[in-house]
Structures are given as C-alpha cells and as structure tokens.
Design a protein around this motif. Structure first.
Motif, PDB file in Angstrom:
ATOM      1  N   THR A  94      17.381  18.144 -25.319  1.00  0.00           N
ATOM      2  CA  THR A  94      16.967  16.755 -25.195  1.00  0.00           C
ATOM      3  C   THR A  94      17.397  16.200 -23.851  1.00  0.00           C
ATOM      4  O   THR A  94      16.661  15.477 -23.207  1.00  0.00           O
TER       5      THR A  94
ATOM      6  N   SER B 243       8.435  14.072 -29.081  1.00  0.00           N
ATOM      7  CA  SER B 243       8.126  13.152 -30.171  1.00  0.00           C
ATOM      8  C   SER B 243       8.418  11.696 -29.824  1.00  0.00           C
ATOM      9  O   SER B 243       7.901  10.797 -30.471  1.00  0.00           O
ATOM     10  N   ASP B 244       9.236  11.441 -28.800  1.00  0.00           N
ATOM     11  CA  ASP B 244       9.523  10.065 -28.415  1.00  0.00           C
ATOM     12  C   ASP B 244       8.531   9.536 -27.379  1.00  0.00           C
ATOM     13  O   ASP B 244       8.601   8.375 -27.001  1.00  0.00           O
TER      14      ASP B 244
ATOM     15  N   LYS C 181      16.424  11.719 -28.957  1.00  0.00           N
ATOM     16  CA  LYS C 181      17.299  10.645 -28.527  1.00  0.00           C
ATOM     17  C   LYS C 181      17.157  10.463 -27.020  1.00  0.00           C
ATOM     18  O   LYS C 181      17.317  11.416 -26.265  1.00  0.00           O
ATOM     19  N   PRO C 182      16.838   9.233 -26.556  1.00  0.00           N
ATOM     20  CA  PRO C 182      16.747   9.010 -25.111  1.00  0.00           C
ATOM     21  C   PRO C 182      18.126   9.148 -24.469  1.00  0.00           C
ATOM     22  O   PRO C 182      19.124   8.731 -25.040  1.00  0.00           O
TER      23      PRO C 182
ATOM     24  N   ARG D  28      12.495  11.473 -33.803  1.00  0.00           N
ATOM     25  CA  ARG D  28      12.384  11.081 -32.405  1.00  0.00           C
ATOM     26  C   ARG D  28      13.549  11.676 -31.610  1.00  0.00           C
ATOM     27  O   ARG D  28      14.693  11.678 -32.062  1.00  0.00           O
TER      28      ARG D  28
END
Length: 157
Positions: free
Chosen positions: A10, A96-97, A140-141, A138
């Motif tokens: 990520t 997915s985000d 994680k940013p 989602r």
C-alpha cells in the motif's frame, strides 16, 4: 528506494504514482479480460475494445499498446484457471481506493457488447465486478513522508 520495495505494498502504491498508474491500468485490463473470458471464447474485438477504451480516456498513457495487449493475454490465460477469483481480487485490491469503478463497469459492458453477442456468462462476470467494486476493502491512504515516519516509529519499538 530499497526500503520502499520491501515495505507494505500500500505504501508503494501511494508513494510511487507511476506504479499506481500501472496497477490502475492492469485493473482495467482484468475487468475487460474477465468479461471476455466469461463466454469461453476471447474475441480479438473484445481485446481491442479494452485497449481502445483505455486509450480513448487517456488512462494509461505511459504504457504501450503492445504492453497492454500482453497484459490482457496473460490475464485472460490466468482467468481460465480455477483460482480466477483470487486473480481478480488481487488485481483490484491495490487500486480499490481510486475512483475506477465507473470505468471498470463501463469497460466491462463495452467488452460484453463488442462481439455483438452478450452471453449470460458475461452478464454474470459484470455482476461479479460490480459486487467486487462495492465490497473490496479500501487501501489505506499514506500521506507523503508517513512511510518514513512509520518505519522510524517501528524501529524505535
């Protein structure tokens, strides 16, 4: 840079925009390939529709058509394996985000119609994609620099 390669995927996706763009392009390709494979015959017009869709929207300007065709062929082959659902999920999860669901759905519908014969299995594949775009967790940013902060905090513990 070597730390980023060994860190959480990520973090790589968000801190390396070109990698994220490539993953988004692959997510679009897999959506098209899933629908193309669903009726057990991949038509060249379906493959061409995937590339045309991506090009017309400028969604992967950094990737050549040959590269996109190769990715499509590889994924179409993988989607014929028993673990095809895992392939789809693993490909879609990293992006997915991103706001890709509308593109994924439009592309899947265009691929289904490309050979002028919408098979019931193609409709099921589209429904599966719609479901996956709704339920995938989602990513994680990660704020710029926070990967370094997290590594330093982990090292101190």
């Amino acid at each position: 840079m070597s730390d980023a390669a060994n860190s959480n995927p990520t973090e790589i996706e968000i801190t390396e925009p070109s990698r994220l763009n490539e993953q988004a392009a692959v997510a679009l390709v897999i959506a098209g390939a899933l629908v193309a494979v669903a009726d057990r015959r991949v038509s060249p017009v379906e493959r061409d529709e995937v590339i045309r869709f991506i090009r017309d929207r400028g969604l992967a300007p950094h990737m050549s058509d040959d590269r996109l065709f190769a990715i499509f062929d590889e994924l179409a082959e993988r989607l014929e394996e028993p673990d095809f659902a895992n392939v789809v999920i693993d490909t879609l999860r990293p992006v997915s985000d991103l706001p890709l669901s509308a593109h994924l759905m439009e592309l899947s519908e265009r691929v289904a119609a490309a050979d002028e014969d919408v098979d019931p299995h193609e409709v099921q594949a589209i429904k599966l994609l719609r479901l996956l775009t709704l339920v995938l967790p989602r990513a994680k940013p990660v704020a710029p620099g926070s990967a370094d902060t997290e590594r330093r905090a982990a090292a101190q513990e």
